[in-house]
Design a protein around this motif. Structure first.
Motif, PDB file in Angstrom:
ATOM      1  N   ALA A 105     -17.709  -2.255  43.020  1.00  0.00           N
ATOM      2  CA  ALA A 105     -17.673  -3.374  42.079  1.00  0.00           C
ATOM      3  C   ALA A 105     -19.010  -3.488  41.356  1.00  0.00           C
ATOM      4  N   ALA A 106     -18.995  -4.120  40.199  1.00  0.00           N
ATOM      5  CA  ALA A 106     -20.192  -4.247  39.365  1.00  0.00           C
ATOM      6  C   ALA A 106     -21.303  -5.037  40.047  1.00  0.00           C
ATOM      7  N   HIS A 107     -20.956  -5.984  40.899  1.00  0.00           N
ATOM      8  CA  HIS A 107     -21.971  -6.847  41.511  1.00  0.00           C
ATOM      9  C   HIS A 107     -22.661  -6.223  42.731  1.00  0.00           C
ATOM     10  N   VAL A 108     -22.248  -5.033  43.138  1.00  0.00           N
ATOM     11  CA  VAL A 108     -22.873  -4.391  44.299  1.00  0.00           C
ATOM     12  C   VAL A 108     -24.297  -3.960  43.915  1.00  0.00           C
ATOM     13  N   PRO A 109     -25.314  -4.451  44.654  1.00  0.00           N
ATOM     14  CA  PRO A 109     -26.698  -4.086  44.331  1.00  0.00           C
ATOM     15  C   PRO A 109     -26.968  -2.599  44.561  1.00  0.00           C
ATOM     16  N   GLU A 127     -20.046   2.421  20.700  1.00  0.00           N
ATOM     17  CA  GLU A 127     -19.363   1.877  21.887  1.00  0.00           C
ATOM     18  C   GLU A 127     -20.300   1.665  23.073  1.00  0.00           C
ATOM     19  N   LEU A 128     -21.458   2.297  23.040  1.00  0.00           N
ATOM     20  CA  LEU A 128     -22.335   2.323  24.217  1.00  0.00           C
ATOM     21  C   LEU A 128     -22.715   0.954  24.749  1.00  0.00           C
ATOM     22  N   ASN A 129     -23.162   0.070  23.883  1.00  0.00           N
ATOM     23  CA  ASN A 129     -23.651  -1.215  24.367  1.00  0.00           C
ATOM     24  C   ASN A 129     -22.574  -2.053  25.042  1.00  0.00           C
ATOM     25  N   SER A 130     -21.354  -2.031  24.517  1.00  0.00           N
ATOM     26  CA  SER A 130     -20.311  -2.834  25.149  1.00  0.00           C
ATOM     27  C   SER A 130     -19.812  -2.221  26.453  1.00  0.00           C
ATOM     28  N   TYR A 131     -19.801  -0.899  26.560  1.00  0.00           N
ATOM     29  CA  TYR A 131     -19.321  -0.271  27.788  1.00  0.00           C
ATOM     30  C   TYR A 131     -20.401  -0.155  28.859  1.00  0.00           C
ATOM     31  N   LEU A 132     -21.636   0.086  28.441  1.00  0.00           N
ATOM     32  CA  LEU A 132     -22.690   0.348  29.423  1.00  0.00           C
ATOM     33  C   LEU A 132     -23.728  -0.763  29.526  1.00  0.00           C
ATOM     34  N   LEU A 156     -21.578  -6.591  33.518  1.00  0.00           N
ATOM     35  CA  LEU A 156     -21.532  -7.132  32.159  1.00  0.00           C
ATOM     36  C   LEU A 156     -21.177  -6.085  31.105  1.00  0.00           C
ATOM     37  N   GLY A 157     -20.585  -4.998  31.546  1.00  0.00           N
ATOM     38  CA  GLY A 157     -20.065  -3.980  30.650  1.00  0.00           C
ATOM     39  C   GLY A 157     -18.648  -3.655  31.092  1.00  0.00           C
ATOM     40  N   SER A 158     -18.105  -2.571  30.610  1.00  0.00           N
ATOM     41  CA  SER A 158     -16.775  -2.185  31.060  1.00  0.00           C
ATOM     42  C   SER A 158     -16.679  -0.687  31.302  1.00  0.00           C
ATOM     43  N   GLY A 159     -17.812  -0.060  31.585  1.00  0.00           N
ATOM     44  CA  GLY A 159     -17.843   1.364  31.881  1.00  0.00           C
ATOM     45  C   GLY A 159     -18.180   1.622  33.341  1.00  0.00           C
TER      46      GLY A 159
END
Length: 138
Positions: free
Chosen positions: A21-25, A75-80, A111-114
């Motif tokens: 998951a995205a929140h995993v440090p 696309e980079l900023n929104s995905y990464l 905070l991205g979708s990649g």
């Protein structure tokens, strides 16, 4: 549906059983050898997106964020969720994961979708795939 979203979705399906998951440090992400990651990516490269000033970067000594997914520069900023969204990254360095000692991840980008991997010790010039420098993306 954009090609970027379809490609990201394919990558997520390929990595589903190991995708964090995205929140995993960072310090809690799985740490594996580059050879293991190369196997899970079935020979695909990891991509480091850079600005034109980074075209000749052929190594990086510190933590480096990379992705297996190809994106256009728009696309980079929104995905990464890259730092410095004002900096146009229109080149990609192809990195051979089997030539990197330690790789963390994969995980969803916070905070991205990649999808991202982290090279905690960076990478050396022998990991950069021919031609040995960044190639332009469009």
């Amino acid at each position: 549906m954009t090609c970027a979203w379809m490609t990201t979705t394919q990558d997520s399906r390929m990595l589903l059983k190991i995708l964090s998951a995205a929140h995993v440090p960072l310090d809690e992400l799985p740490s594996r050898s580059g050879a293991e990651v190369a196997t899970e990516l079935a020979g695909r490269a990891l991509l480091r997106y850079v600005a034109a000033t980074g075209v000749h970067e052929n190594s990086h000594p510190g933590p480096t964020f990379v992705t297996p997914t190809a994106y256009t520069s728009s696309e980079l900023n929104s995905y990464l969720a890259l730092p410095r969204p004002d900096l146009l990254r229109d080149h990609a360095i192809w990195i051979d994961p089997s030539r990197v000692d330690t790789i963390l991840g994969p995980r969803w980008v916070h905070l991205g979708s990649g999808i991202e991997y982290v090279l905690p010790n960076g990478y050396t010039s022998d990991a950069v795939i021919e031609p040995g420098w960044a190639v332009q993306i469009r």
